[in-house]
Design an enzyme around this catalytic site. Sequence first.
Site, PDB file in Angstrom:
ATOM      1  N   GLY A 239       0.775  -1.236   0.000  1.00 57.76           N
ATOM      2  CA  GLY A 239       0.000   0.000   0.000  1.00 57.76           C
ATOM      3  C   GLY A 239       0.804   1.281   0.000  1.00 57.76           C
ATOM      4  N   PRO A 274       5.034  -5.034  -0.082  1.00 63.34           N
ATOM      5  CG  PRO A 274       7.245  -4.243  -0.080  1.00 63.34           C
ATOM      6  CD  PRO A 274       6.350  -5.292   0.541  1.00 63.34           C
ATOM      7  NE  ARG A 276       0.596   2.254  -6.036  1.00 63.50           N
ATOM      8  CZ  ARG A 276      -0.390   2.219  -6.940  1.00 63.50           C
ATOM      9  NH1 ARG A 276      -0.247   2.800  -8.103  1.00 63.50           N
ATOM     10  NH2 ARG A 276      -1.533   1.610  -6.661  1.00 63.50           N
ATOM     11  NE  ARG A 308      -1.567   2.744 -11.691  1.00 60.67           N
ATOM     12  CZ  ARG A 308      -1.625   3.921 -11.147  1.00 60.67           C
ATOM     13  NH1 ARG A 308      -1.054   4.942 -11.737  1.00 60.67           N
ATOM     14  NH2 ARG A 308      -2.248   4.115 -10.005  1.00 60.67           N
ATOM     15  CB  CYS A 338     -11.606   1.995 -31.661  1.00 61.12           C
ATOM     16  SG  CYS A 338     -11.700   0.371 -30.900  1.00 61.12           S
ATOM     17  CD  GLU A 339     -12.939   1.449 -25.846  1.00 61.73           C
ATOM     18  OE1 GLU A 339     -13.666   2.149 -25.102  1.00 61.73           O
ATOM     19  OE2 GLU A 339     -13.241   0.320 -26.230  1.00 61.73           O
ATOM     20  CE1 TYR A 367      -0.618  -3.661  -8.808  1.00 60.06           C
ATOM     21  CE2 TYR A 367       0.317  -1.618  -7.981  1.00 60.06           C
ATOM     22  CZ  TYR A 367      -0.116  -2.907  -7.764  1.00 60.06           C
ATOM     23  OH  TYR A 367      -0.034  -3.459  -6.503  1.00 60.06           O
TER      24      TYR A 367
HETATM   25  N1  LLP Z   1      -0.965  -7.135  -0.811  1.00 58.63           N
HETATM   26  C1  LLP Z   1      -2.240  -7.296  -1.209  1.00 58.63           C
HETATM   27  C2  LLP Z   1      -3.093  -8.258  -0.525  1.00 58.63           C
HETATM   28  C3  LLP Z   1      -2.736  -6.517  -2.274  1.00 58.63           C
HETATM   29  O1  LLP Z   1      -4.000  -6.670  -2.653  1.00 58.63           O
HETATM   30  C4  LLP Z   1      -1.888  -5.580  -2.921  1.00 58.63           C
HETATM   31  C5  LLP Z   1      -2.366  -4.767  -4.036  1.00 58.63           C
HETATM   32  C6  LLP Z   1      -0.555  -5.477  -2.466  1.00 58.63           C
HETATM   33  C7  LLP Z   1      -0.136  -6.269  -1.404  1.00 58.63           C
HETATM   34  C8  LLP Z   1       0.429  -4.529  -3.089  1.00 58.63           C
HETATM   35  O2  LLP Z   1      -0.003  -3.230  -2.927  1.00 58.63           O
HETATM   36  P1  LLP Z   1       0.957  -1.999  -3.312  1.00 58.63           P
HETATM   37  O3  LLP Z   1       2.120  -2.018  -2.364  1.00 58.63           O
HETATM   38  O4  LLP Z   1       1.377  -2.199  -4.713  1.00 58.63           O
HETATM   39  O5  LLP Z   1       0.074  -0.825  -3.140  1.00 58.63           O
HETATM   40  N2  LLP Z   1      -3.887  -1.707 -10.206  1.00 58.63           N
HETATM   41  C9  LLP Z   1      -3.942  -0.696  -9.193  1.00 58.63           C
HETATM   42  C10 LLP Z   1      -3.396  -1.196  -7.863  1.00 58.63           C
HETATM   43  C11 LLP Z   1      -4.097  -2.413  -7.336  1.00 58.63           C
HETATM   44  C12 LLP Z   1      -3.503  -2.933  -6.049  1.00 58.63           C
HETATM   45  C13 LLP Z   1      -4.100  -4.216  -5.655  1.00 58.63           C
HETATM   46  N3  LLP Z   1      -3.555  -4.828  -4.476  1.00 58.63           N
HETATM   47  C14 LLP Z   1      -3.208   0.535  -9.679  1.00 58.63           C
HETATM   48  O6  LLP Z   1      -2.711   0.534 -10.797  1.00 58.63           O
HETATM   49  O7  LLP Z   1      -3.146   1.537  -8.968  1.00 58.63           O
END
Ligand code: LLP
Length: 408
Positions: A239, A274, A276, A308, A338-339, A367
């Site tokens: 997150g 982690p 992102r 995104r 085409c969007e 992502y």
């Molecule tokens: N752990 C779990 C259970 C998750 O569902 C996620 C992300 C993470 C870890 C990793 O989260 P991060 O550290 O990357 O925030 N496609 C979206 C983001 C979807 C995230 C889904 N879950 C975007 O492009 O912003």
Amino acid sequence: MTGFSRQGAALVCDGVPLEPLAAAHGTPLYVYSAATIADRYRAIDDAFGGYPHSIHYALKANSTLAIIRLLRGLGSYADANSGGEIDVARRAGFTPAQIVFTGVGKTTAELGYAIDLGVRSINVESAGEIGRIETLSRERKVRTRIALRVNPDVDAKTHPHISTGLKINKFGIPLGAVSELCGQMRGRPNVEIVGLHAHVGSQITSMEPLARATRTLVALAARLVLEGTAIEHLDIGGGLGVSYDGSPVPGALDYADAVLPVLRESGLHVVLEPGRHVVAPAGALLTRVVDVKDDFVVMDAGMTELIRPMMYSAYHRIEPVMLREGATAPLHIVGPLCESSDTLGKDRAIARPSVGDLFAVLDTGAYGSVMASNYNRRLMPAEVLVEGSAARLIRRRQTVDDLLALEF
Ligand code: LLP
């Protein structure tokens, strides 16, 4: 400073010029900085310092083999969200004990696969799922390690599409139901509750919700221990956000400062997931201008390579690889699909480009390529990893033959 920067007028990745990479490999092209990934991984690892922790990089952010092999080499473990991600993690060399398996809708086949492997923990989402794991484990005469994904009802204050920790979201077991569930599970031979898990959302730039979710897990673990369920680890999910517009955001140290004092009260091993934060700033999408008309600059990349902006109204900086002289004017940078919503950036102040000019869409290491699609029969882009002063192809461009190989 590693990553993408200017050398004179030219945008480079760790000193390697981007224009020759695009000329050699074609566009759209994802380019990643190995040094940035390493720096950002180590920053988290160092921030948690001596506190017992393991980093299970979230494969969903970017699971290109070369990237996850790099992370494994740095000491990372893996967070997998599907049978496919478990498989890819295994092929990259992660052992089952280095994999946690998360996901709101795991199929029986996926659960069976994870149970047979003996992953570190299956992060379970419901009482029903525990029942399915118990049945599968009994058939196999094994004891499966699970962590309960708790829905702490915490507002992550991020985009609603990537917020997961509120009661209204589909994720996790309601906080109030956990104690009773653990009571029912005590002494069961085929399922062992070893941890608690929470992931409240993604692209979180306020530390308060992350600290609050951690506090909830710490308090819950203390209560469960008193009630007779021994908890080994707390998995506080992923997150941690990044800056997409260049403004300052909390980093790994702020994150550790927010959650470590809370975790210390428990003394429990912490699992981090982690995604992102580790890879987003390490990647750029290179794309060339195919047409310029009125206020529109049409690129050879769009929602098929980077969804995104369209899906979350996400902002990514878009920069010319060679800076041009001349007055800037707000232009819309759009894709070829085409969007009407196939837009990479609206109202971007840039000098009017020419057909063939190369642009970089920044902070697309997370992502980006993983969410690419074949819509309009477009082919998955190639990917290049810059390591030191060398760049190597880590994924070749898809061909129509690759696509049609699946069809009869
Ligand atoms: N752990 C779990 C259970 C998750 O569902 C996620 C992300 C993470 C870890 C990793 O989260 P991060 O550290 O990357 O925030 N496609 C979206 C983001 C979807 C995230 C889904 N879950 C975007 O492009 O912003």
